[in-house]
Scaffold this motif. Structure first.
Motif, PDB file in Angstrom:
ATOM      1  N   TRP A 199       0.834  -1.209   0.000  1.00  0.00           N
ATOM      2  CA  TRP A 199       0.000   0.000   0.000  1.00  0.00           C
ATOM      3  C   TRP A 199       0.866   1.256   0.000  1.00  0.00           C
ATOM      4  N   MET A 200       1.882   1.283   0.856  1.00  0.00           N
ATOM      5  CA  MET A 200       2.725   2.468   0.964  1.00  0.00           C
ATOM      6  C   MET A 200       3.599   2.658  -0.273  1.00  0.00           C
ATOM      7  N   MET A 201       4.144   1.567  -0.807  1.00  0.00           N
ATOM      8  CA  MET A 201       4.974   1.680  -2.006  1.00  0.00           C
ATOM      9  C   MET A 201       4.158   2.192  -3.190  1.00  0.00           C
ATOM     10  N   GLY A 202       2.904   1.789  -3.261  1.00  0.00           N
ATOM     11  CA  GLY A 202       2.048   2.256  -4.341  1.00  0.00           C
ATOM     12  C   GLY A 202       1.832   3.751  -4.308  1.00  0.00           C
ATOM     13  N   ARG A 203       1.971   4.340  -3.140  1.00  0.00           N
ATOM     14  CA  ARG A 203       1.771   5.776  -3.013  1.00  0.00           C
ATOM     15  C   ARG A 203       3.081   6.557  -3.063  1.00  0.00           C
ATOM     16  N   LEU A 204       4.143   5.979  -2.546  1.00  0.00           N
ATOM     17  CA  LEU A 204       5.407   6.702  -2.524  1.00  0.00           C
ATOM     18  C   LEU A 204       6.249   6.452  -3.772  1.00  0.00           C
ATOM     19  N   ARG A 205       6.131   5.261  -4.350  1.00  0.00           N
ATOM     20  CA  ARG A 205       6.932   4.956  -5.543  1.00  0.00           C
ATOM     21  C   ARG A 205       6.102   4.106  -6.502  1.00  0.00           C
ATOM     22  N   PRO A 206       5.083   4.662  -7.107  1.00  0.00           N
ATOM     23  CA  PRO A 206       4.177   3.896  -7.961  1.00  0.00           C
ATOM     24  C   PRO A 206       4.849   3.276  -9.175  1.00  0.00           C
ATOM     25  N   GLU A 207       5.964   3.848  -9.620  1.00  0.00           N
ATOM     26  CA  GLU A 207       6.634   3.288 -10.787  1.00  0.00           C
ATOM     27  C   GLU A 207       7.230   1.908 -10.511  1.00  0.00           C
ATOM     28  N   SER A 208       7.288   1.504  -9.234  1.00  0.00           N
ATOM     29  CA  SER A 208       7.806   0.180  -8.884  1.00  0.00           C
ATOM     30  C   SER A 208       6.874  -0.937  -9.329  1.00  0.00           C
ATOM     31  N   GLY A 209       5.624  -0.597  -9.623  1.00  0.00           N
ATOM     32  CA  GLY A 209       4.651  -1.622  -9.997  1.00  0.00           C
ATOM     33  C   GLY A 209       4.046  -2.327  -8.801  1.00  0.00           C
ATOM     34  N   ILE A 210       4.366  -1.865  -7.582  1.00  0.00           N
ATOM     35  CA  ILE A 210       3.815  -2.438  -6.349  1.00  0.00           C
ATOM     36  C   ILE A 210       2.694  -1.537  -5.873  1.00  0.00           C
ATOM     37  N   GLY A 211       1.552  -2.125  -5.545  1.00  0.00           N
ATOM     38  CA  GLY A 211       0.442  -1.317  -5.069  1.00  0.00           C
ATOM     39  C   GLY A 211      -0.662  -2.183  -4.504  1.00  0.00           C
ATOM     40  N   LEU A 212      -1.553  -1.566  -3.757  1.00  0.00           N
ATOM     41  CA  LEU A 212      -2.706  -2.251  -3.189  1.00  0.00           C
ATOM     42  C   LEU A 212      -3.870  -1.271  -3.201  1.00  0.00           C
ATOM     43  N   PRO A 213      -5.019  -1.680  -3.735  1.00  0.00           N
ATOM     44  CA  PRO A 213      -6.167  -0.774  -3.763  1.00  0.00           C
ATOM     45  C   PRO A 213      -6.559  -0.296  -2.366  1.00  0.00           C
ATOM     46  N   GLN A 214      -7.029   0.922  -2.289  1.00  0.00           N
ATOM     47  CA  GLN A 214      -7.445   1.502  -1.015  1.00  0.00           C
ATOM     48  C   GLN A 214      -8.518   0.653  -0.343  1.00  0.00           C
ATOM     49  N   SER A 215      -9.425   0.090  -1.126  1.00  0.00           N
ATOM     50  CA  SER A 215     -10.516  -0.699  -0.553  1.00  0.00           C
ATOM     51  C   SER A 215     -10.001  -1.948   0.152  1.00  0.00           C
ATOM     52  N   TYR A 216      -8.953  -2.571  -0.394  1.00  0.00           N
ATOM     53  CA  TYR A 216      -8.380  -3.763   0.237  1.00  0.00           C
ATOM     54  C   TYR A 216      -7.679  -3.387   1.529  1.00  0.00           C
ATOM     55  N   MET A 217      -6.990  -2.256   1.510  1.00  0.00           N
ATOM     56  CA  MET A 217      -6.321  -1.779   2.724  1.00  0.00           C
ATOM     57  C   MET A 217      -7.353  -1.510   3.815  1.00  0.00           C
ATOM     58  N   MET A 218      -8.439  -0.866   3.462  1.00  0.00           N
ATOM     59  CA  MET A 218      -9.476  -0.557   4.445  1.00  0.00           C
ATOM     60  C   MET A 218     -10.089  -1.829   5.004  1.00  0.00           C
ATOM     61  N   PHE A 219     -10.340  -2.821   4.143  1.00  0.00           N
ATOM     62  CA  PHE A 219     -10.920  -4.089   4.603  1.00  0.00           C
ATOM     63  C   PHE A 219     -10.015  -4.757   5.628  1.00  0.00           C
ATOM     64  N   LEU A 220      -8.717  -4.834   5.335  1.00  0.00           N
ATOM     65  CA  LEU A 220      -7.798  -5.534   6.233  1.00  0.00           C
ATOM     66  C   LEU A 220      -7.571  -4.765   7.530  1.00  0.00           C
ATOM     67  N   VAL A 221      -7.623  -3.453   7.471  1.00  0.00           N
ATOM     68  CA  VAL A 221      -7.527  -2.666   8.706  1.00  0.00           C
ATOM     69  C   VAL A 221      -8.782  -2.882   9.556  1.00  0.00           C
TER      70      VAL A 221
END
Length: 258
Positions: A199-221
């Motif tokens: 989740w954090m890499m998707g926001r700080l370094r999106p060009e890495s190709g690593i990311g997690l949708p906000q909805s999935y992050m909210m569900f797991l929290v």
């Protein structure tokens, strides 16, 4: 295709002689052309991954290896470390399921007390991560490990996933032990480290190709909050510790030069 569909643009893919063609309605052509240029400039941006996550399947009509075996599908999204941990967890769970809980727990459980800590049995700081107590427990954890761990390993390499695994499989265990005691197990601390990292890499370094949708992050929290509220019996402090580890690791990695 998924991203355009998410914008409400009707699109179709046609197979040409040596390429694929994306067709849209004339009134959508200007917008589609602009989005195509954005895609070409940053094809690994999380917005495209999120569109596929939300759609649940591709709308392009392409097979993407359809018909391949289940094992081939699993291997296609996982590297050697991802697969090794999956096999190891399953190898431990099978005799556990068949009734060998006590001898397995005796070998792999966390130290009984602070006074019992010993370098001679140092594996106990990590090995509770490999123990799972029921089918739902192991299925939940391995699915997330396969999806997110495989993503990190394929994008950033086995070494990076190994660091997240070791840190996310030890520090959260120490937190859980300090707050509750030694009777816990499962890969979920690592899973929450992966969640925080992606989740954090998707926001700080999106060009890495690593990311997690906000909805999935909210569900797991929310899932973690439900555990702290007492709705489920889970290693809640390991979850929280893992999430913090993943967020912190992504923060450090995002500042490195590439």
């Amino acid at each position: 295709m998924d991203y355009l569909r998410g914008m409400g643009i009707q699109a179709q893919v046609q197979q040409g002689e040596s390429l694929l063609e994306i067709w849209v309605l004339e009134q959508d052509q200007a917008v589609a052309e602009r989005e195509w240029q954005r895609f070409v400039a940053e094809p690994n941006h999380p917005r495209y991954h999120e569109a596929s996550w939300h759609s649940g399947d591709t709308h392009s009509g392409l097979s993407y290896g359809k018909g391949a075996s289940m094992m081939a599908s699993i291997r296609s999204k996982a590297g050697p470390l991802t697969l090794t941990i999956m096999v190891l967890c399953l190898a431990i769970y099978l005799p556990w399921f068949l009734g060998w809980q006590r001898p397995i727990f005796n070998v792999l459980h966390f130290f009984e007390s602070w006074q019992a800590f010993s370098l001679a049995e140092g594996w106990r700081i990590f090995t509770p991560t490999l123990i799972h107590f029921d089918p739902m427990h192991i299925v939940f954890n391995l699915l997330w490990w396969w999806q997110l761990g495989g993503l990190i390993e394929r994008r950033l390499g086995t070494g990076k996933l190994f660091v997240v695994l070791i840190v996310g499989g030890t520090l959260p265990n120490l937190v859980q032990f300090a707050m509750v005691g030694p009777n816990f197990g499962g890969l979920s601390g690592v899973v929450y480290a992966l969640v925080g990292y992606c989740w954090m890499m998707g926001r700080l370094r999106p060009e890495s190709g690593i990311g997690l949708p906000q909805s999935y992050m909210m569900f797991l929290v929310l899932w973690m909050v439900a555990g702290f509220a007492g709705f489920m019996n889970m290693a809640n402090w390991a979850h929280l510790g893992g999430l913090v580890v993943g967020l912190a690791q992504a923060g450090l990695d995002s500042r490195q030069r590439h």
